[in-house]
Design an enzyme around this catalytic site. Structure first.
Site, PDB file in Angstrom:
ATOM      1  N   GLU A 325       1.101  -1.450  -0.742  1.00  0.00           N
ATOM      2  CA  GLU A 325       0.299  -0.168  -0.209  1.00  0.00           C
ATOM      3  C   GLU A 325       1.119   1.889   0.120  1.00  0.00           C
ATOM      4  OE1 GLU A 325      -3.165   1.817   3.255  1.00  0.00           O
ATOM      5  OE2 GLU A 325      -1.816   0.355   3.649  1.00  0.00           O
ATOM      6  N   LYS A 383      -8.776   2.523  -2.809  1.00  0.00           N
ATOM      7  CA  LYS A 383      -9.586   1.988  -2.017  1.00  0.00           C
ATOM      8  C   LYS A 383     -10.574   1.834  -1.318  1.00  0.00           C
ATOM      9  CE  LYS A 383      -7.866   0.870   2.979  1.00  0.00           C
ATOM     10  NZ  LYS A 383      -7.254   1.453   4.293  1.00  0.00           N
ATOM     11  N   CYS A 434      -5.439  -3.071   2.994  1.00  0.00           N
ATOM     12  CA  CYS A 434      -5.026  -2.464   4.047  1.00  0.00           C
ATOM     13  C   CYS A 434      -6.505  -2.871   5.182  1.00  0.00           C
ATOM     14  CB  CYS A 434      -4.789  -1.560   4.841  1.00  0.00           C
ATOM     15  SG  CYS A 434      -3.891  -1.341   6.460  1.00  0.00           S
TER      16      CYS A 434
END
Length: 554
Positions: A325, A383, A434
């Site tokens: 990330e 995301k 994440c």
């Protein structure tokens, strides 16, 4: 005087119950990674169950006991959140940083504790209003009460999982070490394991409750008829106790071992690789501390470290390179505008999945990009599920000015669209960035729509070492649920490769720069969970409603 003594005894008993509830919650909190004492979770709910169902308590009392247990569990399991302190590198004063870390920890712990408290209230209400003890059918009554307890817990976890503060399901206490029971997530997701844990605890607790009821009756009977108690004798009552309680003690034991044997059979079932295309994936763990990640020192280290790692992996003839990330903490256009990393890809002609920032109007996204060997941007994933307070601000008009001090970036992070599909040179991929690793439905949707393997990219440098271990545990469950191979790249650890049975084929060291290559396989199977979702909770809810209505009508 007697009233005062009785009141003191009552208060002392209530205080002892709160201490026991807190201790039991702590036991559950010891179950998940990194300690992995997963066996404790199969008994840690027993005392809470007994307190809720055995005595006639007010709703306020059962709520307090549930809240205490919940705080013991979630408070310990999520204590790693305090690892965000100190945030002095972001310009936050040391004392303010400590206050923020404690406040965030208390907020998420209290939220988890509230849900347990809600479970105790609902179960207590149903038990009082709809369930009546049938002396002739004690076993049926107990199974009914366990069914209600399991249904309510699973229903609350399901609702919780659709919110933004979701992480510590009971199911994750079994990952990554109890792979036998985790195989059952293929049937109905994480709630399959949650239901098993609550059911075993409930049946154990019910056996203890029944035993205590019978002992109490026996003592009262002996007092009434003045029968002398001889420790060396075997009264008829003791035989009756043994005969009634033994079957109930056997039930949770049979359920525990039966489910594990079933899971072990599934675990030992061979993973077919025939006619599947292998993908040799190279992972780079850059190990760039947050203290420098978004500043010039971190930018230089990122370009150098990821370019060097990419070149080494390209020499190992990997098919693709996966980075964490925001591995390159720049806007994507700046990276493809002749950066050293971009030039290395053009030269080696090996595709890469690169974590970076994307632009979205005047704001930015936390994204993963597919960069082809020809230097073209094939796909982009933004995301979708953002971290409250860390990546977006709930109640921004109220909290915005305070929380903005936590971000060194002037723009605000924007969430991606939930329906994204991530195409790659190797077919469709299932992507998680994440925090998204905790959300089963996020992975299920992508698997249902043709995702053939999992790639996750995370930072993990924000918190204590417990968090990377739990994050890895979440990805293990996601791989098993969807029956997919997974490659996970993190900034500081733990990066890993996981097979569809949840076996960790390789896991990196923590807080070290590492590169590693391994092979994963494209897979097109669809588990029952991928096809039907969490059908078990729906089924349990329907059965419970039928039972409650039937009890009400009788």
């Amino acid at each position: 005087m007697n009233s005062l003594l009785l009141l003191k005894k009552t208060k002392l008993a209530d205080f002892k119950q709160l201490i026991i509830a807190l201790s039991s919650g702590v036991l559950m909190g010891l179950s998940p990674a990194p300690l992995n004492l997963w066996l404790l979770s199969w008994i840690a709910l027993v005392s809470l169950w007994i307190f809720i169902f055995q005595d006639k308590k007010s709703y306020q009392e059962v709520a307090l006991i549930g809240f205490t247990w919940g705080f013991g569990y979630h408070g310990l399991a999520l204590f790693w959140i305090t690892g965000v302190h100190p945030m002095t590198w972001m310009g936050v004063p040391w004392l303010a940083s400590l206050s923020i870390a404690i406040a965030v920890w208390l907020a998420i712990s209290f939220w988890g504790a509230f849900l347990v408290s809600l479970w105790t209230i609902i179960c207590s209400f149903i038990n009082r209003k709809f369930l009546k003890v049938n002396r002739d059918n004690t076993v049926i009554f107990i199974i009914t009460r366990v069914l209600i307890g399991v249904t309510v817990w699973c229903s609350l976890e399901t609702l919780w999982s659709y919110g933004s503060l979701w992480w510590s399901s009971l199911s994750y206490t079994q990952s990554p070490n109890n792979l036998a029971i985790l195989q059952l997530t293929k049937f109905s997701g994480f709630n399959t394991v949650t239901a098993a844990i609550v059911a075993v605890n409930g049946l154990l607790a019910e056996a203890i409750i029944l035993n205590q009821v019978i002992l109490k009756k026996q003592i009262n009977s002996e007092k009434t008829f003045s029968i002398p108690h001889n420790l060396n004798s075997t009264p008829k009552q003791n035989i009756l106790i043994s005969n009634k309680v033994k079957p109930l003690i056997c039930l949770p034991i049979i359920l525990f071992f039966g489910l594990h044997i079933w899971g072990l059979w599934l675990y030992n079932y061979p993973i077919a690789k025939d006619n599947l295309e292998p993908i040799k994936v190279g992972i780079i763990q850059g190990n760039i501390p947050n203290e420098i990640k978004l500043y010039s020192e971190g930018w230089v280290k990122a370009i150098q470290g990821y370019t060097k790692g990419y070149q080494k992996l390209a020499q190992q003839k990997v098919d693709v390179v996966l980075t964490p990330e925001t591995a390159l903490p720049f806007y994507w256009n700046d990276i493809t505008n002749n950066s050293d990393f971009y030039q290395a890809v053009i030269k080696a002609k090996v595709p890469a999945w690169v974590g970076a920032f994307g632009r979205k109007d005047t704001d930015y996204t936390n994204s993963l990009f597919t960069l082809t060997g020809e230097g073209k941007t094939l796909s982009r994933y933004d995301k979708t599920i953002l971290v409250p307070l860390g990546e977006y601000i709930p109640f921004e008009p109220i909290l915005g000015k305070i929380i903005d001090t936590l971000s060194p970036l002037e723009a605000h992070l924007q969430a991606g669209k939930p329906e994204q599909i991530f195409d790659t040179p190797f077919g469709k991929a299932i992507v998680g960035i994440c925090y998204e690793s905790a959300f089963s439905q996020h992975f299920r949707r992508q698997a249902r729509e043709g995702g053939e393997f999992i790639i996750t990219a995370s930072n993990n440098a924000h918190y204590s070492r417990a968090m990377p271990a739990q994050h890895h545990a979440q990805d293990v469950i996601r791989a098993i649920e969807s029956d997919r191979w997974a490659a996970r790249a993190t900034n500081t650890g733990y990066s890993a490769f996981v097979d569809p049975h949840g076996n960790t084929l390789w896991r990196s060291a923590i807080n070290q720069y590492q590169i590693y290559a391994n092979t994963i396989y494209r897979r097109q199977t669809k588990t029952l969970y991928v096809r039907w979702g969490d059908w078990l909770t729906i089924l349990l809810s329907v059965i419970s409603m039928v039972v409650i209505v039937k009890k009400r009508l009788v």
